[in-house]
Design an enzyme around this catalytic site. Structure first.
Site, PDB file in Angstrom:
ATOM      1  N   MET A   1      -6.888  55.051   8.601  1.00 16.12           N
ATOM      2  CA  MET A   1      -7.029  54.473   9.952  1.00 16.12           C
ATOM      3  C   MET A   1      -7.946  53.258   9.908  1.00 16.12           C
ATOM      4  O   MET A   1      -8.965  53.273   9.213  1.00 16.12           O
ATOM      5  CB  MET A   1      -7.617  55.510  10.908  1.00 16.12           C
ATOM      6  CG  MET A   1      -6.835  56.811  10.969  1.00 16.12           C
ATOM      7  SD  MET A   1      -7.476  57.879  12.270  1.00 16.12           S
ATOM      8  CE  MET A   1      -6.587  59.408  11.911  1.00 16.12           C
TER       9      MET A   1
ATOM     10  N   ASP B   1      -4.822  60.348   5.682  1.00 21.51           N
ATOM     11  CA  ASP B   1      -4.730  59.611   6.947  1.00 21.51           C
ATOM     12  C   ASP B   1      -5.612  58.366   6.920  1.00 21.51           C
ATOM     13  O   ASP B   1      -6.834  58.455   7.049  1.00 21.51           O
ATOM     14  CB  ASP B   1      -5.170  60.512   8.103  1.00 21.51           C
ATOM     15  CG  ASP B   1      -4.110  61.532   8.450  1.00 21.51           C
ATOM     16  OD1 ASP B   1      -2.951  61.125   8.660  1.00 21.51           O
ATOM     17  OD2 ASP B   1      -4.433  62.735   8.495  1.00 21.51           O
TER      18      ASP B   1
ATOM     19  N   SER C   1      -3.785  67.878   5.538  1.00 21.04           N
ATOM     20  CA  SER C   1      -4.471  66.618   5.861  1.00 21.04           C
ATOM     21  C   SER C   1      -5.953  66.727   5.561  1.00 21.04           C
ATOM     22  O   SER C   1      -6.689  67.467   6.231  1.00 21.04           O
ATOM     23  CB  SER C   1      -4.262  66.278   7.337  1.00 21.04           C
ATOM     24  OG  SER C   1      -5.155  65.240   7.693  1.00 21.04           O
TER      25      SER C   1
ATOM     26  N   MET D   1      -2.126  54.242   9.283  1.00 20.29           N
ATOM     27  CA  MET D   1      -2.281  53.917  10.709  1.00 20.29           C
ATOM     28  C   MET D   1      -3.094  52.636  10.770  1.00 20.29           C
ATOM     29  O   MET D   1      -4.249  52.618  11.206  1.00 20.29           O
ATOM     30  CB  MET D   1      -2.976  55.089  11.432  1.00 20.29           C
ATOM     31  CG  MET D   1      -2.051  56.291  11.596  1.00 20.29           C
ATOM     32  SD  MET D   1      -2.955  57.817  11.954  1.00 20.29           S
ATOM     33  CE  MET D   1      -3.297  58.375  10.278  1.00 20.29           C
TER      34      MET D   1
HETATM   35  C1  DX5 Z   1      -3.571  62.168  13.359  1.00 16.60           C
HETATM   36  C2  DX5 Z   1      -3.307  62.322  11.875  1.00 16.60           C
HETATM   37  C3  DX5 Z   1      -3.036  63.707  11.453  1.00 16.60           C
HETATM   38  C4  DX5 Z   1      -4.173  64.656  11.652  1.00 16.60           C
HETATM   39  C5  DX5 Z   1      -3.610  66.012  11.873  1.00 16.60           C
HETATM   40  O1  DX5 Z   1      -3.622  60.830  13.680  1.00 16.60           O
HETATM   41  O2  DX5 Z   1      -2.190  61.537  11.499  1.00 16.60           O
HETATM   42  O3  DX5 Z   1      -2.544  63.774  10.136  1.00 16.60           O
HETATM   43  O4  DX5 Z   1      -5.052  64.709  10.554  1.00 16.60           O
HETATM   44  O5  DX5 Z   1      -4.643  66.850  12.214  1.00 16.60           O
HETATM   45  P1  DX5 Z   1      -4.393  68.220  12.987  1.00 16.60           P
HETATM   46  O6  DX5 Z   1      -3.523  69.053  12.088  1.00 16.60           O
HETATM   47  O7  DX5 Z   1      -5.756  68.719  13.163  1.00 16.60           O
HETATM   48  O8  DX5 Z   1      -3.697  67.867  14.271  1.00 16.60           O
HETATM   49 ZN    ZN Z   2      -1.236  61.888   9.449  1.00 14.28          ZN
END
Ligand code: DX5
Ligand code: ZN
Length: 230
Positions: free
Chosen positions: A36, A34, A7, A67
């Site tokens: 958002m 990701d 990610s 998201m």
């Molecule tokens: C959270 C994201 C994840 C995040 C994971 O909302 O969807 O993909 O980047 O990050 P780590 O691995 O740090 O939990």
């Molecule tokens: Zn994610």
């Protein structure tokens, strides 16, 4: 095959191309993006322009985790930007079947994400349409949160359903997946492992070797489970 979907949320954006290449050298095979919107989740990140910027940097598939409230409105933009996989949250899709059809029509691989509070059963009707199911193991919105073990039963349940229904969707897990939790995810049946803070040192050029090493060790821990179960 068990894969690392790193990610980029946890990377140093000022060195994004180098960060991606470092994770790739360490064995990562999927770039997890990701997206958002500050509405569905309380955080804002980036959108199609980020996908467009990443596209010439790597040949790895770009796995876009949306998201956002109205994913249907952005499917075409993500396709044009060069996304390979799109996952939408079950919780925001009133017409989930139609949304998945649209993703497929735009030449991308469709996937659905479920929050910790959403049961696997909500997906039974659409499982045959999916490239993968993404099981959230934290509440979405931020990197670096603690892994919620309830995700493990959901992963195992999805693996059972896949067998019973004769399907071949993949099972992705996202949130708090790190060196101490990765083995239990793979044991439960996950085969696409999202990890951000466990991989990226986020220290620009100075941290590249560390990022590469983190990815390598993470995959070794995941692989040990796969080998052990054979
Ligand atoms: C959270 C994201 C994840 C995040 C994971 O909302 O969807 O993909 O980047 O990050 P780590 O691995 O740090 O939990
Ligand atoms: Zn994610």
């Amino acid at each position: 095959m068990v894969e690392l979907a790193f990610s980029i949320l946890a990377s140093d954006f000022a060195y994004l191309a180098d960060e991606v290449r470092a994770a790739e050298r360490g064995g990562g095979t999927i770039v997890h993006v990701d997206v958002m919107d500050g509405h569905f989740v309380p955080n804002i990140t980036f959108g199609p322009p980020m996908v467009k910027a990443l596209r010439p940097v790597t040949k790895l598939p770009l796995d876009c985790h949306l998201m956002i409230e109205n994913p249907d409105e952005y499917i075409a933009a993500f396709a044009e930007a060069g996304a390979d996989m799109i996952s939408v949250h079950q919780e925001v899709c009133r017409h989930l079947h139609r949304t998945l059809q649209q993703i497929e029509l735009h030449g991308m691989k469709p996937a659905v994400v479920i929050n910790p509070a959403t049961p696997v059963e909500m997906l039974v009707e659409v499982l045959p349409m999916l490239h993968h199911v993404l099981v959230m193991s934290v509440n979405p919105g931020f990197g670096g949160q603690k892994f919620l073990p309830l995700a493990l039963d959901k992963i195992a349940h999805l693996a059972e359903l896949r067998e019973e229904m004769g399907l071949n969707y993949r099972i992705e897990v996202d949130g708090g997946v790190a060196h101490d939790t990765v083995a239990s995810c793979v044991e439960a049946g996950a085969d696409m492992l999202v990890a951000g803070s466990a991989i990226f040192s986020a220290r620009g050029h100075a941290g590249e070797a560390e990022t590469e090493q983190n990815a390598r060790e993470f995959l070794a821990l995941a692989g040990r489970v796969v080998l052990g179960s054979r």
